[in-house]
Enzyme design. Structure first.
Site, PDB file in Angstrom:
ATOM      1  N   GLU A 131       0.851  -1.189   0.000  1.00 11.06           N
ATOM      2  CA  GLU A 131       0.000   0.000   0.000  1.00 11.06           C
ATOM      3  C   GLU A 131       0.891   1.245   0.000  1.00 11.06           C
ATOM      4  OE1 GLU A 131      -2.730   0.436   3.301  1.00 11.06           O
ATOM      5  OE2 GLU A 131      -3.809   2.041   2.299  1.00 11.06           O
ATOM      6  N   GLY A 147       2.823   2.627  10.792  1.00 15.52           N
ATOM      7  CA  GLY A 147       2.600   1.857  12.021  1.00 15.52           C
ATOM      8  C   GLY A 147       2.474   0.374  11.757  1.00 15.52           C
ATOM      9  N   ALA A 148       1.633   0.025  10.807  1.00 15.51           N
ATOM     10  CA  ALA A 148       1.405  -1.383  10.499  1.00 15.51           C
ATOM     11  C   ALA A 148       0.564  -1.482   9.226  1.00 15.51           C
ATOM     12  CB  ALA A 148       0.678  -2.079  11.638  1.00 15.51           C
ATOM     13  N   MET A 149       0.427  -2.712   8.717  1.00 18.51           N
ATOM     14  CA  MET A 149      -0.267  -2.895   7.440  1.00 18.51           C
ATOM     15  C   MET A 149      -1.143  -4.139   7.461  1.00 18.51           C
ATOM     16  SD  MET A 149      -0.843  -1.739   4.494  1.00 18.51           S
ATOM     17  CE  MET A 149      -2.042  -2.575   3.459  1.00 18.51           C
ATOM     18  N   GLU A 150      -2.368  -3.960   6.955  1.00 17.19           N
ATOM     19  CA  GLU A 150      -3.416  -4.976   7.099  1.00 17.19           C
ATOM     20  C   GLU A 150      -3.436  -6.038   5.997  1.00 17.19           C
ATOM     21  OE1 GLU A 150      -3.957  -1.686   6.286  1.00 17.19           O
ATOM     22  OE2 GLU A 150      -5.554  -1.474   4.804  1.00 17.19           O
ATOM     23  N   HIS A 160      -6.788  -2.274  15.152  1.00 17.37           N
ATOM     24  CA  HIS A 160      -7.030  -1.555  13.898  1.00 17.37           C
ATOM     25  C   HIS A 160      -6.731  -2.457  12.694  1.00 17.37           C
ATOM     26  CE1 HIS A 160      -7.009   2.155  11.344  1.00 17.37           C
ATOM     27  NE2 HIS A 160      -6.158   1.424  10.634  1.00 17.37           N
ATOM     28  N   GLU A 161      -5.554  -3.038  12.682  1.00 16.12           N
ATOM     29  CA  GLU A 161      -5.186  -3.864  11.524  1.00 16.12           C
ATOM     30  C   GLU A 161      -6.087  -5.085  11.431  1.00 16.12           C
ATOM     31  OE1 GLU A 161      -3.377  -2.246   9.623  1.00 16.12           O
ATOM     32  OE2 GLU A 161      -2.593  -0.849  11.124  1.00 16.12           O
ATOM     33  N   HIS A 200      -9.403  -4.210   9.941  1.00 11.53           N
ATOM     34  CA  HIS A 200      -9.356  -4.018   8.487  1.00 11.53           C
ATOM     35  C   HIS A 200      -9.758  -5.293   7.729  1.00 11.53           C
ATOM     36  CE1 HIS A 200      -8.016  -0.035   7.487  1.00 11.53           C
ATOM     37  NE2 HIS A 200      -6.847  -0.103   8.088  1.00 11.53           N
TER      38      HIS A 200
END
Ligand code: PHE
Ligand code: ZN
Length: 878
Positions: free
Chosen positions: A129, A270-273, A306-307, A310
């Site tokens: 992303e 921060g992070a990725m889903e 959050h992730e 998603h």
């Protein structure tokens, strides 16, 4: 990208066109190699009935070496296709189903942008992303092309014993007679390329089973760099709680046999889903009482959630195009905020969320980088992962819930999940679900997505003793923002209360005597009058309770109203807000030269300390005053950062001196020797105790500095140790250097903890701060190419130390500009984000403004910049 204009570089929402082809399946084969990874992609394609009829196949690509290309098994002649720096075009593809096989070579070790396939401490990993997949293979790298992926990864067994990709594991074997091995993964859920992920390397992991609501067994695993599994327990616990919560609150169940999280040291965000394989910045996974603060624990819990969330809002339902980014991000932030509210304290969570919104999003909305929650044009999508899209996007969803009520909101969400599962959707699709499920017209509400800027409400309250009515005259105004000079009225849901002389809520009735349901009024016109009847005495007015709308209020209610709300408001958010406004009024007056003592604030805080019904975390919020950039925002122009710093120091000293006995007593009372627990209650205790410490030290008494040093030395957890160090760092005393040296010594082998040490020094608001930061860039643990290190030291200096970034001699600006220019060729995304520290430069007093402008211009005029930095520089100057 697909609909970029030929001449200009801007992408426009109005020019959206579906892709001309459908890609049913994608088979990828990776031969992992540090410098030359070979990627074979096999795409099964057919014409999109919604596309153009005689279109070529245009695929995106970036920094790829094309090794071979075949169509239906036959190598294409050089005349059949064109390759440019950003695309591969097949001029005359068949008009029916065909297979395209493309072989590319990429160099993960040279990938410092951390987009595409890169290495972090020798671990292979990917970030796709928004537009990173094109750095792996040629592909229509846009979110509306959904395909089923099968991935084979082959690598040296010693170098990469673990090989992971999205979806479910199919098989994994050694390759006879060699040191190679491979793994095959299959993801049955069609997905866009930005959700693709792969990881390979030496890892350790923990695992725990999870049984979903329908009784399916899922294996959860968290992978980390070797030797770090003892730091993963909290993240695993947060993951399980998130999964259970999403089932309970939204009926969302997990849909693969495994769910994997991998934590890496080098990560831009921060992070990725990625579907089934979330990749995290290790800062948001690893925690122990000795290394993580309560804020770290809170962030880990929120980002894991959050992730995970998603998976439904992002992965199962994705975005049609990047203009719709808030569709997944705003909604998912709303969901993680709700999760944290349920897991911790709802009022305290709300106060924290609104504080962040006001500090960062309102500031963005008020400056040259302002944009709508759904932008309609962009030059570089990486620059739109903003607080406006995320946090204001979440507020818009929250308002929808406020307007429709709990049940109406759930009906809309259920319809959204049902109607759009498997789709690449738009904001219109989303809103239509709520409109249809509730038979409501949401067309005016939709302006929240298209109009930038924070609405400002002018509110006049009046009381008619004879008629026993209270009237609110409210006007709304939205200031102009880039590209939007005139605005239309918004739908603004305002929760409110009227308080009687004893501080009790009066039952609200409208002019006709009808009960006001939910204590909610809804503003829809530019100006509107609301009359409340049956009000027997002049009430105190509590407006925008719970911060029901993300707006600014200017009222004629007066300071007495604030003092009253600070003491009695039954709405915890507004009670907090009343105290904050009392503090803000004092701060603004003091910054412009007033020398009076903040009596009203001291009285409110003193009452609060005496009030046994208020919990510690809430009190801690009352005692952490608006920070320097919040004060600057409030003043709004001709900003002198030194005057603001002095005002903030003064208020802390005044409050510290006036309440020193109570603060010291509370500090003592909160000192306990129980074993550490990261739960919200214990964290609240620590937060309040550390707020007391900070204010006591602000009195500049030697004994108080000694108290801070003692806490630093005796702390058995990072929260207390770090809080004490931060207090010491605000005072030019010998203990400061002693403590800093001890901290460095103790954590020299732990880069994540050293980041705190970098940050706390970057915040020192003294004239030699820049020199100190400059020196720290030479520290062996510092690295220009690691985003966490960059942000901890230089990012915090630029965004968290206003008086020194805005030095009157302009050297702070020059330093940041030099850093941006030096970093741009290595990591443009991080460089652009650093540059956005200039976003409020126009508010400065003239001489600083000129110096900031000079540096922005120097950047803008530098040839060969990335699109990321070019975009921020030019919008900042526009
Ligand atoms: N989609 C990620 C998130 O919020 C953020 C992200 C964007 C990560 C771009 C990497 C790159 O949850
Ligand atoms: Zn997100």
């Amino acid at each position: 990208m697909m609909f970029r204009e030929a001449d200009a570089t801007a992408v426009k929402l109005s020019e959206y066109k579906p892709y001309d082809w459908l890609i049913d399946t994608v088979d990828l084969d990776f031969q992992l190699d540090p410098k030359a990874t070979r990627v074979q992609a096999k795409l099964v394609m057919r014409p999109n009935p919604k596309g153009r009829r005689n279109a070529p196949v245009v695929l995106d690509g970036d920094e790829l070496t094309l090794a071979s290309i075949k169509l239906n098994g036959k190598t294409l002649a050089a005349t059949d296709y064109d390759v440019s720096a950003s695309s591969l075009t097949i001029k005359n593809p068949p008009r029916e189903k065909f297979t395209l096989e493309i072989e590319t070579i990429v160099n993960p070790s040279a990938n410092t942008k951390l987009m595409g396939l890169f290495r972090s401490n020798a671990i292979y990993c990917t970030q796709c992303e928004a537009e990173g997949f094109r750095r792996i293979t040629y592909f229509p790298d846009r979110p509306d092309v959904l395909s089923v992926y099968t991935v084979r990864i082959e690598a040296d067994r010693d170098e990469a014993p673990f090989l992971l990709a999205n979806g479910n594991p199919v098989e994994a074997f050694g390759i006879k007679g060699s040191n190679r091995h491979y793994a095959i993964w299959h993801d049955p859920h069609p997905k866009p390329s930005y959700l693709f992920a792969l990881v390979g390397g030496k890892l350790d992991f923990i695992e725990e089973p999870f049984t979903t609501m329908s009784g399916r067994e899922v294996m959860l695993r968290i992978f980390v760099e070797c030797g770090k599994t003892q730091l993963t327990g909290f993240a695993m616990d947060a993951l399980k709680r998130s999964m259970r919560w999403d089932e309970k609150v939204f009926g969302c169940e997990y849909d693969l046999d495994v769910f994997h999280i991998v934590a890496v040291s080098d990560f831009n965000m921060g992070a990725m889903e990625n579907k089934g394989l979330n990749i995290f910045n290790d800062k948001y996974v690893l925690a122990s009482p000795e290394t993580a603060t309560d804020i770290d624990y809170e962030n880990i819990e929120a980002i894991i959630a959050h992730e995970y969330f998603h998976n439904w809002t992002g992965d199962r339902i994705t975005c049609r195009d990047w203009f719709q980014l808030c569709l997944k991000e705003g909604l998912t932030v709303f969901r993680d905020q709700e999760f944290s509210s349920d897991e911790r304290s709802r009022p305290v969570e709300r106060i924290g969320d609104v504080r962040r919104l006001k500090s960062f999003q309102f500031a963005e909305d008020a400056g040259p980088l302002a944009h709508p929650v759904r932008p309609d044009t962009y030059r570089e999508i990486n620059n739109f992962y903003t607080v406006t899209v995320y946090e204001k996007g979440a507020e818009v969803v929250r308002m929808l819930k406020t307007l429709l009520g709990e049940r109406g909101f759930r009906k809309g969400m259920n319809l959204y999940f049902k109607r759009h599962d498997g789709d690449a959707a738009t904001v219109e699709d989303f809103l239509k679900c709520f409109a249809d499920a509730n038979k409501r017209d949401l067309s005016q509400f939709a302006r929240w997505y298209s109009q930038a800027g924070t609405p400002e409400l002018a509110v006049r309250g009046s009381y008619d003793a004879k008629a026993k009515t209270c009237t609110l005259d409210i006007e709304q105004m939205i200031p102009p923002t880039p590209g939007q000079s005139a605005k239309q009225p918004m739908v603004i849901p305002l929760r409110l209360g009227l308080l009687d002389g004893k501080g009790r809520d009066i039952a609200l009735k409208d002019a006709k005597g009808k009960a006001v349901s939910d204590n909610l009024i809804v503003l829809e016109k530019a100006a509107q009058k609301f009359v409340f009847s049956g009000v027997k005495e002049k009430p105190a007015i509590s407006l925008n309770r719970g911060f029901s709308a993300p707006v600014k209020l200017a009222t004629n209610f007066g300071e007495d109203n604030l003092r009253f709300l600070a003491k009695y408001d039954s709405d915890p958010y507004n009670r907090y807000d009343a105290v904050e406004q009392l503090a803000m009024n004092e701060l603004v007056a003091s910054a412009s030269g007033s020398n009076k003592s903040p009596e009203a604030l001291i009285e409110a805080l003193s009452n609060a300390l005496d009030n046994a019904s208020l919990d510690d975390a809430f009190l801690a919020q009352l005692f952490s005053f608006p920070d320097e950039s919040d004060i600057a925002q409030k003043i709004g122009g001709n900003i002198d950062p030194d005057a603001i710093l002095a005002a903030r120091r003064k208020i802390k000293r005044d409050v510290g001196v006036a309440l020193s006995d109570k603060l010291a007593a509370r500090y003592q009372k909160l000192t306990n020797h129980r074993a550490f627990s990261p739960d919200a209650k214990a964290a609240g205790r620590r937060a309040l105790r550390n707020a007391c410490l900070d204010l006591l030290a602000a009195t500049e008494g030697g004994a108080e500095h000694g108290r801070a040093f003692k806490q630093f030395e005796e702390a058995d957890n990072m929260t207390d140790r770090m809080a004490a160090l931060a207090v010491l760092c605000q005072h030019p005393i010998p203990e400061r250097e002693t403590a800093l040296a001890a901290f460095e010594q103790r954590y020299r082998n732990d880069p994540l903890v050293l980041d705190k040490w970098f940050s706390v020094q970057a915040r020192i608001a003294e004239a030699d701060a820049l020199g100190r930061v400059h020196k720290l860039t030479k520290h062996p643990a510092f690295s220009m190419t690691n985003p966490n290190r960059m942000r901890a030291l230089i990012g915090v200096f630029a965004a968290g130390n206003p008086s020194q970034f805005n030095r009157p001699d302009g050297k702070g600006y020059a330093f940041i500009a030099d850093t941006v220019l030096g970093l741009d060729s290595k990591n443009p995304q991080v460089a652009a984000r650093l540059l956005s520290a200039f976003k409020s430069w126009r508010m400065l007093e003239p001489s600083r403004r000129a110096l900031a402008e000079k540096e922005l211009k120097r950047i803008a005029e530098t040839p060969g910049l990335s699109p990321d930095v070019t975009d921020i520089a030019s919008r900042s100057l526009a």
